[in-house]
Design a protein around this motif. Structure first.
Motif, PDB file in Angstrom:
ATOM      1  N   THR A  29     -24.632  14.798  42.709  1.00 28.52           N
ATOM      2  CA  THR A  29     -24.859  14.275  41.360  1.00 28.52           C
ATOM      3  C   THR A  29     -25.078  15.399  40.359  1.00 28.52           C
ATOM      4  O   THR A  29     -24.980  15.187  39.156  1.00 28.52           O
ATOM      5  N   PRO A  31     -24.082  18.394  38.135  1.00 31.28           N
ATOM      6  CA  PRO A  31     -22.804  18.905  37.606  1.00 31.28           C
ATOM      7  C   PRO A  31     -22.628  20.376  37.950  1.00 31.28           C
ATOM      8  O   PRO A  31     -23.567  21.165  37.877  1.00 31.28           O
ATOM      9  N   ASP A  33     -20.190  23.718  37.063  1.00 34.42           N
ATOM     10  CA  ASP A  33     -19.119  24.222  36.210  1.00 34.42           C
ATOM     11  C   ASP A  33     -18.220  25.163  36.996  1.00 34.42           C
ATOM     12  O   ASP A  33     -18.528  25.562  38.124  1.00 34.42           O
ATOM     13  N   LEU A  53     -15.560  15.995  44.566  1.00 32.72           N
ATOM     14  CA  LEU A  53     -15.988  15.370  43.319  1.00 32.72           C
ATOM     15  C   LEU A  53     -15.585  13.899  43.343  1.00 32.72           C
ATOM     16  O   LEU A  53     -14.739  13.480  44.144  1.00 32.72           O
ATOM     17  N   THR A 294     -22.416  22.064  33.133  1.00 34.73           N
ATOM     18  CA  THR A 294     -21.578  20.863  33.037  1.00 34.73           C
ATOM     19  C   THR A 294     -20.175  21.211  33.468  1.00 34.73           C
ATOM     20  O   THR A 294     -19.711  22.322  33.272  1.00 34.73           O
ATOM     21  N   SER A 295     -19.459  20.234  34.053  1.00 36.05           N
ATOM     22  CA  SER A 295     -18.090  20.493  34.518  1.00 36.05           C
ATOM     23  C   SER A 295     -17.106  20.279  33.389  1.00 36.05           C
ATOM     24  O   SER A 295     -17.418  19.677  32.381  1.00 36.05           O
TER      25      SER A 295
END
Length: 295
Positions: A29, A31, A33, A53, A294-295
């Motif tokens: 869960t 994220p 990057d 993912l 964050t991705s």
């Protein structure tokens, strides 16, 4: 603290501690990057590292991002077989069909359990783009490899990772190559170099050199195995649809066996399948400061 669980697999082998090593990080869960995934892949220091993912579409079972030690790749062979075995491990069925989403599209993979932590998998690979290699570049590559000629034209195939193919006339010539990696990288550019020779009507020995990776010789390269079969079919050295057995990895102490099939119609590649064994050998965790990425 960010805790990330991973599994270790040996791919293209039915012997533990053989084949090509792989780390697969479970879906989380948290994220991640691209920079963090690349740093983790370098930390693992294997040919490729996989991050599972959530699938973006309804037709895939999982999405993956694939990283070598130096860059993200759109498609790779042994990571998908290893990931499929890990996804199938907790299923009740002995045979599992999966659809795995990559940057190069959805790849169907079937997995069969053989008891314990051993599996066999097959994938339908993306069809490669095929390009001829200019004669001057081909000559430079042959010179660096110490080969006088290539039995078939030196050709570039790209289905997510660009591969160049050089066919030696004798298996001993393949086994005897002592790669000069800086010079080989300059000659081949960003492509990986595959040198192979037939050892029988439907068998070959092959080596794959990746000069710019921190793992410069791959123990077993699934993304190269399929186009190699297609290359032989296109030039009449293998019948369309015939399974070829490829031996790789002896030079780096990781003996591997890959199986490949390619169908060709009027020089057009219509399908490629690649398979082999998978042994699940262990698991672990990375504990990292939470970067809030964050991705």
């Amino acid at each position: 603290m960010l805790s990330l669980s991973y599994d270790l697999a040996d791919v293209f082998t039915d012997v533990f501690l053989g084949g090509n090593q792989l780390a697969v990080f479970a879906e989380t869960t948290a994220p991640l990057d691209a920079g963090l995934m690349q740093a983790i892949a370098l930390e693992m220091n294997l040919s490729e590292t996989v991050f599972i993912l959530p699938a973006q579409g309804h037709t895939a079972d999982a999405r993956v991002r694939l990283y070598s030690t130096v860059t993200e790749v759109d498609f790779a062979g042994h990571p998908l077989l290893g990931t499929a075995a890990i996804l199938a491990r907790d299923r009740a069925e002995d045979e599992v069909a999966l659809r795995i989403e990559t940057n190069a599209g959805i790849v169907p993979v079937s997995v069969r359990r053989h008891g314990g932590e051993r599996f066999t998998g097959w994938m339908d690979q993306p069809l490669p783009d095929v390009q001829s290699v200019p004669g001057e570049q081909a000559e430079r590559i042959l010179d660096v490899l110490g080969l006088k000629s290539s039995v078939l034209p030196v050709t570039r195939y790209d289905a997510g990772i660009p591969h160049l193919y050089v066919m030696a006339d004798d298996p001993g010539a393949v086994r005897g190559i002592v790669p000069a990696f800086p010079a080989l990288g300059e000659a081949a550019g960003t492509s990986r170099i595959n040198v192979f020779a037939l050892t029988g009507p439907s068998s070959a020995v092959t080596r794959m050199f990746s000069p710019y990776d921190r793992v410069p010789e791959d123990p077993a390269c699934g993304s190269a195995a399929g186009p190699l079969a297609a290359h032989l079919v296109r030039h009449g050295r293998l019948a369309s649809g015939t399974r070829i057995t490829l031996s790789q990895g002896d030079a780096v102490g990781r003996p591997s066996t890959l199986y490949a099939e390619a169908a060709v119609e009027s020089d057009r590649i219509t399908s490629i399948r690649v398979g082999g064994g998978v042994c699940l050998v262990g698991s672990g965790q990375l504990r990292l400061p939470d970067r809030g990425s964050t991705s």
